[in-house]
Design an enzyme around this catalytic site. Structure first.
Site, short mmCIF file in Angstrom:
data_model
loop_
_atom_site.label_atom_id
_atom_site.label_comp_id
_atom_site.label_asym_id
_atom_site.label_seq_id
_atom_site.Cartn_x
_atom_site.Cartn_y
_atom_site.Cartn_z
N SER A 1 0.89 -1.26 -0.11
CA SER A 1 0.08 -0.10 0.05
C SER A 1 0.88 1.55 -0.01
CB SER A 1 -0.98 -0.09 1.21
OG SER A 1 -1.64 1.25 1.20
N LYS B 1 -4.91 -6.34 3.39
CA LYS B 1 -4.70 -5.25 2.43
C LYS B 1 -6.18 -4.81 1.81
CE LYS B 1 -2.71 -2.32 -0.77
NZ LYS B 1 -3.86 -2.03 -1.80
N HIS C 1 -7.76 -2.93 4.37
CA HIS C 1 -7.24 -1.35 4.47
C HIS C 1 -7.76 -0.79 3.25
CE1 HIS C 1 -4.30 1.32 2.18
NE2 HIS C 1 -3.89 1.49 3.28
N ASN C 2 -8.10 -1.12 2.08
CA ASN C 2 -8.60 -0.48 1.29
C ASN C 2 -10.03 -0.23 1.59
OD1 ASN C 2 -6.13 -0.93 0.16
ND2 ASN C 2 -6.90 -1.32 -2.03
N GLU D 1 -9.94 2.66 3.91
CA GLU D 1 -9.60 3.86 2.59
C GLU D 1 -10.57 4.53 2.12
OE1 GLU D 1 -7.50 4.20 -1.38
OE2 GLU D 1 -6.31 3.15 0.01
#
Length: 471
Positions: A132, A186, A189-190, A193
């Site tokens: 990232s 991940k 995480h996105n 985000e």
């Protein structure tokens, strides 16, 4: 043919792959590179400048494999899905049983699980690594989330720890666990985000459309917020974006950007997996839905033509209230994200290191923020506890609850869409309610489908009196 002097190989010299290869070379590791188009490989090597001596350009896969020391490790930076599978198929006949293929793209963790199982069955090794930070992170220091066999990770860990972002001397790179653990983290995480960005956009909308503020003034607000609790990469760049001017027209850049947001699907994956696991991520769902609605530009214009534009009355909300609402929304979004990670760990049998996840997100990645340090400490103290119930976030939510309520109410009253903030508030209200309205739902389900329900006064499965007289 090149000698086997490269520490690692990399396939795919697009924006991210090229940046990652230069980062590896800059940290002192020889990297063998290959691109399907040989001209691109040559151009990359020529443009590497002083780093070219650490780059070994290869025009065939055979040359790439020969250039890497054993056990070989090769990073794939190619199109997700079929592109990765095709590249694996091309590489496999050239590799030995201890060699490692690494997918460092945005992969669905279920694809990574499948590829890991295939590797185990065929006697080779595979890693799924989430990276990232965008192009800037890939070039100068990303956050790295690895999944797969520990031995394979140990072979490449020195490279990834060296190229990762550093936070107070600690590399933002760690192994999350087995199989697709890295790519799952991940993905979450996105998803976070998406929600973080959407909430910022929502308070921007209240300032622009509700309070009548210009882009430059909004940028000043974001810059001021970035000096406090909300200090983060996304607030920092929101200030920069707000203050930017279009060279062609002289207008604020934001005023000429079409309000149709793109997405690559990782936020949607987060929502899908949350539904599979029964883990509520309503703030992320609201953000994904908002992006989908942004794409419906013609439909939105038709809606305004039919129902008219929003009224021009000014909402009774202050800049300070918007800041507190955004703080509360951010906490609730992260609470949902970490709860989803906890649910996935139980479902997949992963020992996901929650405090370590928060720590490696402190730098390099898109959602990096000061608040993640406190989250890491809270998760260290009570890893199974929802962040809502951990210090200092309980106190911060108590302090910001009123402001969040005020902003969501103002949005509803003045036709200012705040879907992610509203979803976060609904989550908060539900998760602080000892007795919800699900008793009605259970009664309905039993009435039409005889599904049964639990009682508050004695154990076991029960049915209501309507079961004797079905509709």
């Amino acid at each position: 043919m090149a000698h086997a002097t490269a520490e690692i190989g990399l396939i795919g010299l697009g924006t991210m792959g090229a940046a990652l290869a230069l980062n590896i070379a800059e940290k002192g590791f020889a990297v063998a590179v290959f691109n399907r188009t040989a001209e691109k490989t040559r151009a990359f090597h020529k443009g590497a400048g002083v780093l070219a001596e650490k780059v070994i350009p290869c025009e065939t896969l055979e040359a790439l494999v020969a250039a890497i020391r054993a056990p070989r490790a090769i990073i794939l930076m190619v199109t997700a899905g079929e592109g990765v599978d095709n590249q694996i198929a091309a590489l496999r006949p050239l590799l030995g049983p201890e060699d490692i293929i690494i997918d460092a793209g945005n992969a669905n963790f279920r694809d990574t699980n499948r590829r890991m199982a295939e590797a185990d069955g065929q006697g080779w090794r595979f890693l799924g690594i989430g990276v990232s930070g965008g192009e800037e992170g890939a070039r100068h220091g990303p956050s790295v989330m690895a999944g797969g066999p520990e031995g394979a990770w140990n072979r490449v860990a020195p490279v990834f720890r060296a190229i990762a972002a550093q936070y107070r001397g600690e590399p933002c790179a760690a192994r999350m666990g087995e199989t697709g653990a890295g790519h799952f983290v991940k993905t979450v995480h996105n998803g976070i985000e998406y929600a973080d960005m959407q909430m910022i956009a929502e308070v921007y909308g209240v300032m622009r459309d509700g309070l009548g503020m210009g882009a430059g003034a909004i940028g000043d607000v974001f810059a001021r917020w970035n000096e406090g609790v909300l200090n983060s990469y996304l607030i920092e760049i929101s200030a920069a974006v707000s203050k930017a001017t279009d060279a062609a027209t002289g207008k604020p850049m934001l005023d000429i950007i079409l309000d149709r947001a793109g997405q690559k699907g990782t936020g949607r994956w987060t929502v899908i997996e949350a539904q599979h696991l029964g883990a509520p991520v309503s703030a992320i769902e609201g953000a994904v839905a908002a992006r989908n609605m942004s794409a419906a530009l013609a439909e939105r214009k038709k809606g305004e033509a039919v129902f008219g534009p929003r009224g021009k009355s000014r909402p009774d909300v202050t800049i300070e209230a918007l800041e507190q609402a955004l703080i509360a929304g951010k906490i609730l979004c992260y609470a949902q994200g970490f709860a989803l990670i906890t649910a996935a760990a139980a479902d997949q049998g992963w020992a996901l290191p929650l405090p370590e996840i928060a720590r490696i997100w402190r730098s390099g990645c898109i959602i990096r923020s000061t608040m993640l340090g406190d989250m890491a400490r809270a998760l260290e103290a009570a890893p199974e506890t929802n962040l809502m119930h951990s210090a200092p976030f309980t106190g911060m939510l108590k302090a910001g609850e009123g402001a969040l309520r005020q902003v969501v109410a103002a949005g509803a009253l003045h036709a200012l869409p705040v879907p992610a903030l509203a979803a976060g508030l609904a989550y908060f209200d539900t998760m602080r309610t000892a007795r919800t309205t699900a008793d009605m739902i259970q009664g309905q389900r039993d009435f039409f489908g005889a599904h049964g329900f639990e009682r508050t006064d004695r154990p076991g499965a029960h049915h209501g009196p309507w079961a004797m007289n079905p509709a």
